[in-house]
Design an enzyme around this catalytic site. Structure first.
Site, PDB file in Angstrom:
ATOM      1  N   GLU A   1       0.855  -1.184   0.000  1.00  0.00           N
ATOM      2  CA  GLU A   1       0.000   0.000   0.000  1.00  0.00           C
ATOM      3  C   GLU A   1       0.886   1.227   0.000  1.00  0.00           C
ATOM      4  OE1 GLU A   1      -2.886   0.507   3.197  1.00  0.00           O
ATOM      5  OE2 GLU A   1      -3.757   2.130   2.020  1.00  0.00           O
TER       6      GLU A   1
ATOM      7  N   CYS B   1      -6.568   1.183   2.385  1.00  0.00           N
ATOM      8  CA  CYS B   1      -7.469   2.331   2.298  1.00  0.00           C
ATOM      9  C   CYS B   1      -7.167   3.217   1.090  1.00  0.00           C
ATOM     10  CB  CYS B   1      -7.413   3.139   3.588  1.00  0.00           C
ATOM     11  SG  CYS B   1      -8.284   2.298   4.915  1.00  0.00           S
TER      12      CYS B   1
ATOM     13  N   ASN C   1     -12.484  -2.781   0.033  1.00  0.00           N
ATOM     14  CA  ASN C   1     -11.471  -2.923   1.066  1.00  0.00           C
ATOM     15  C   ASN C   1     -12.112  -2.723   2.425  1.00  0.00           C
ATOM     16  OD1 ASN C   1      -8.682  -2.943   2.194  1.00  0.00           O
ATOM     17  ND2 ASN C   1      -9.245  -0.849   2.769  1.00  0.00           N
ATOM     18  N   GLU C   2     -12.249  -3.755   3.154  1.00  0.00           N
ATOM     19  CA  GLU C   2     -12.808  -3.750   4.515  1.00  0.00           C
ATOM     20  C   GLU C   2     -13.936  -2.727   4.681  1.00  0.00           C
ATOM     21  OE1 GLU C   2      -9.221  -3.078   7.019  1.00  0.00           O
ATOM     22  OE2 GLU C   2      -9.847  -0.995   7.188  1.00  0.00           O
TER      23      GLU C   2
HETATM   24  O1  AHR Z   1      -2.653  -1.569   6.619  1.00  0.00           O
HETATM   25  C1  AHR Z   1      -3.007  -0.279   6.965  1.00  0.00           C
HETATM   26  C2  AHR Z   1      -4.500  -0.029   6.814  1.00  0.00           C
HETATM   27  O2  AHR Z   1      -5.213  -0.869   7.664  1.00  0.00           O
HETATM   28  C3  AHR Z   1      -5.079  -0.304   5.480  1.00  0.00           C
HETATM   29  O3  AHR Z   1      -4.941   0.744   4.602  1.00  0.00           O
HETATM   30  C4  AHR Z   1      -6.516  -0.524   5.769  1.00  0.00           C
HETATM   31  O4  AHR Z   1      -7.122  -1.371   4.835  1.00  0.00           O
HETATM   32  C5  AHR Z   1      -6.507  -1.068   7.163  1.00  0.00           C
HETATM   33  O5  AHR Z   1      -7.397  -0.429   7.969  1.00  0.00           O
END
Ligand code: AHR
Length: 811
Positions: A211, A411, A539-540
């Site tokens: 990320e 995120c 994503n989550e």
């Molecule tokens: O890994 C860091 C963050 O943790 C990621 O961006 C997100 O998906 C999660 O909340």
């Protein structure tokens, strides 16, 4: 906004009012911690003497808005419907006009929340009768009194007790091992393999989560050394950052004037450029890069820029790497066009070494010079690619032997507000045409490391690309866009275009070079398809109606047009609770092939959940454990975090028929620019520091298997605490035929291990042994390699606090 059933009027408790075995239940919030503590319950026999359940335990919290500023609950209204469901609506701001709503059958598991705007004056939560009660300690609370079956209260109390009990287990730390395991000695573990029970497991189990967080891309993996090369940093994007703007990282220490202009840009996506006016002499434009550049004598650097001369006769500009003492230790000259933007490239070689040089542009004479896309790469990028990656960081990733790379987040994929959703099309094509943007983590991503670079990196690693795209909704914790996640890309034209973007990505990656998007890929230098297999959608996310309707549209479109692609859905940010439960249900209904689970938990959680996947239904979606890490207070990486994960991974390997993919998160951080800890590695300009968590991932990644051999395991110690802290896993790498035994010992004493491998080993084999060992707080332990003789029956002593990997070669 999803459809909502709004509440009004009295609370529904009529059905049980006259039952003899009923109690009073009081639902309320408090203004403590700015109303972020959620919905509480208290109970009473007579409606006079009230007892709090769990001392203001939160049975449901608002999920609305950003962390910090949001997640508040005001004036909740709880009502029971005729079919026995409890509906709860609440204001997300005091006196505001957005109402959150959720429902539950048992007041324990709540549905993912939906939100809608209402009339602030007449809204549903305005005309509900409120009750006031006084606790025996004198504290008063405002809420609603309900009449409920005694069982309702008992279950709430039991849930609270359950949570307390688990929290106690999960809070266990190795610093208390002295007391926990006083006098422990002589532990023996017996492992008897059962080769006849061999089962296939995912050969892609271990991958990496990349990320652009913690400056992992720009200023990190991406080899570009110039910061703000395109002058697009903007104070409008990140107003909270002092000094952030178009001239960030640029200066004119020796005179001359720097102005930022928008006329005649090199491309419409690259609106700003710099104009440097000089009276000649030593006046230069300087880029401080990312805290300077460590230059090594003999190293070559590829410099490029778009430039033109606006005024003046001399077209020559000296390019140099300058030390703090003002010495140019690498230099060259570019000659600019007088008529139009032209790209110029030169390679310069360092004649000296310096820790933190800067890049300087010094026009040869007085004049006015326009610059854009000022760039400097080390010649030696990973695998020598142009616009390539920093070699040492990329190599550290390669050493993990990842079977897949997930990108671009996290995120970052769904972004802070709808406008900030990551759009892959903005990240391919000529660099000067890419659309950079603010990053959810508080800086700007240039998109120089874009989809093309991610895919080619995967190819260089021999890893599957795993792009994760937003499900048409931004991060539920967004601080931008008013309603955060609670908004989504408008259905209709905009959402249709978004869905088309997803389909286009598949064509870009896999299409023939004559297809519209396949051609774009081919023109970038990759005529052959990338063979994309997986796509993550979401994503989550909060599994709200807004999310669900958009996910379903994307999912069905992909399934219809590209049934060969495995879509990975999402089940929220936790290992339990509403998004997890309802996310799984939703994925099951749609038959999503794989879902992405995330959990950042304490070492105690990992130790106490060895069977997390044992009971997963093998007929349902498979799992991508996409983000996980072990978090201690203070968030260090040490042997305690590393071993808790190692031990857990032995259980994940046992379940790698259902867990197809996994990736620790986040992968890395730039020292001094870290938004999230712990990470697997930390880098500065000169080196990459590998953590104990990294070593665990490397030991598992380099020793993955494609078949699992079950074993009977016992110890000579009946204590659960002891048995939870020793682990094993036996896999076979069927390509090489190697048998790999992983052993974990999270105890403060050594553990004698009697290994019975039966037909897995014939004769005596000189085998490889790798051991990571250290005291729990040790942050610097590194694995040690040696050799060990292994036969069908072998004794091996695991050192205290260790992970051991024994690799028995077939040959
Ligand atoms: O890994 C860091 C963050 O943790 C990621 O961006 C997100 O998906 C999660 O909340």
């Amino acid at each position: 906004m999803g459809a909502m059933l709004l509440l009004s009027g009295t609370t529904g408790s009529m059905a049980v009012e006259n039952q003899p075995d009923s109690l009073y239940l009081f639902s309320y919030t408090t203004p403590k911690d700015e109303n972020k503590t959620g919905l509480h319950f208290a109970w009473s026999v007579d409606g006079k003497r009230w007892i709090r359940i769990g001392n203001e335990y939160a049975f449901v919290k608002s999920d609305y808005g950003a962390w910090g500023a949001g997640k508040r609950m005001y004036d909740p209204v709880l009502q029971r419907t005729r079919n026995g469901m409890w509906l709860c609506s609440f204001l997300v701001k005091n006196g505001g006009d957005v109402v959150g709503q959720t429902e539950s059958r048992d007041l324990i598991l709540w549905k993912p929340q939906d939100y809608m705007s209402v009339n602030a004056k007449t809204g549903p939560n305005r005309n509900v009768k409120r009750d006031q009660i006084t606790f025996s300690d004198g504290e008063r609370a405002t809420g609603q009194i309900h009449r409920v079956e005694r069982d309702v209260v008992n279950k709430l109390k039991a849930e609270y007790e359950r949570k307390q009990y688990l929290n106690g287990l999960y809070a266990e730390q190795m610093k208390d091992d002295g007391a926990r395991f006083a006098n422990l000695k002589g532990v023996t573990m017996t492992v008897t393999a059962d080769p006849s029970g061999k089962k296939a497991i995912s050969p892609e189990l271990f991958g990496v989560f990349f990320e652009d967080i913690n400056y992992a891309a720009d200023g990190g993996l991406y080899g570009e050394l110039v910061q703000n090369r395109d002058f697009e940093y903007s104070e409008k994007e990140l107003s909270h950052k002092p000094g952030w703007g178009h001239t960030y990282a640029w200066s004119t220490p020796n005179g001359g004037r720097l102005t930022i202009r928008q006329d005649n840009p090199i491309h419409k996506n690259n609106a700003f450029h710099a104009v440097f006016d000089t009276d000649g002499g030593t006046a230069s434009l300087v880029n401080s890069c990312y805290d300077g550049i460590p230059v090594k004598k003999g190293n070559k650097y590829v410099f490029s820029l778009f430039g033109k001369v606006l005024a003046g006769d001399n077209t020559r500009v000296k390019v140099s790497l300058r030390t703090k003492t003002g010495k140019d230790i690498a230099a060259g000259v570019v000659s600019l066009s007088k008529t139009d933007w032209k790209r110029r490239t030169i390679t310069i070689t360092a004649i000296e070494t310096a820790a933190d040089a800067v890049l300087t542009l010094t026009p040869a004479d007085k004049g006015s010079y326009a610059f854009d896309m000022v760039s400097l790469f080390p010649k030696n990028t990973f695998k020598g690619r142009e616009n390539g990656l920093r070699a040492d960081i990329a190599q550290a990733i390669a050493d993990l032997k990842p079977r897949f790379v997930r990108f671009p987040g996290g995120c970052v994929a769904h972004g802070n507000g709808i406008e900030n959703i990551y759009r892959w099309k903005n990240t391919v094509g000529p660099l000067e045409q890419r659309v950079g943007m603010r990053n959810i983590w508080g800086y700007r991503q240039s998109m120089g490391l874009g989809y093309y670079e991610y895919f080619t990196f995967c190819e260089d690693l021999g890893a599957e690309p795993l792009p994760v795209l937003a499900a048409g909704v931004p991060c539920q914790n967004s601080s931008i866009g008013g309603d955060g996640q609670q908004g989504g890309i408008p259905l209709g034209k905009e959402m249709d275009e978004y869905i088309q973007d997803v389909l286009d990505l598949i064509e870009w990656a896999n299409g023939d070079k004559n297809t519209k998007w396949g051609k774009v890929r081919a023109e970038a230098g990759h005529p052959k398809p990338f063979n994309l297999k997986y796509i993550g959608i979401g994503n989550e996310d909060l599994i709200s109606d807004v999310f669900k309707e958009r996910f379903e549209l994307i999912y069905k479109a992909v399934k219809e047009k590209h049934p060969e692609i495995e879509v990975i859905g999402t089940v929220g940010p936790f290992y339990e609770g509403s998004d997890y439960e309802y996310g799984w249900q939703f994925a099951g209904d749609l038959k999503v092939p794989i879902v992405d689970e995330h959990y950042y938990c304490s070492p105690g959680w990992f130790i106490h959940n060895p069977n997390f996947y044992d009971d997963y239904d093998r007929t349902k979606s498979k799992v991508y454990l996409g983000e996980y890490a072990s978090h201690l207070p203070g968030r260090p990486n040490n042997m305690e975090t590393a071993l808790s994960i190692a031990n857990y991974l032995t259980n994940v390997e046992r379940n790698a028929d259902v867990v197809k993919l996994s990736s620790y998160a986040p992968l890395m951080a730039r020292k001094g620019n870290t938004q999230w800890t712990p990470d697997m590695m930390y880098f500065d300009n000169e080196k990459v520091n590998l953590t104990t968590d990294y070593y665990v991932q490397r030991m598992f990644g380099q020793n993955a298997g494609s078949a699992y051999i079950p074993a009977t395991v016992s110890t000579n110690n009946p204590t659960e605490a002891v048995n939870l802290r020793v682990g094993q896993s036996i896999v076979i790498d069927e390509k090489s035929g190697d048998v790999i035994v992983k052993l974990t010992n999270l105890l403060p004493t050594e553990v004698k291990t009697k290994l019975s491998l039966g037909s897995l080993v014939s004769g005596t084999k000189k085998s490889k042994l790798e051991v990571l060992q250290g005291q729990p707080a040790d942050r610097t332990a590194t694995p040690v390699k040696s050799e060990i003789s292994v036969s069908a029956d072998t004794e091996y002593t695991m050192p205290a606090y260790s992970l051991s990997v024994i690799r028995i070669s077939k040959k």
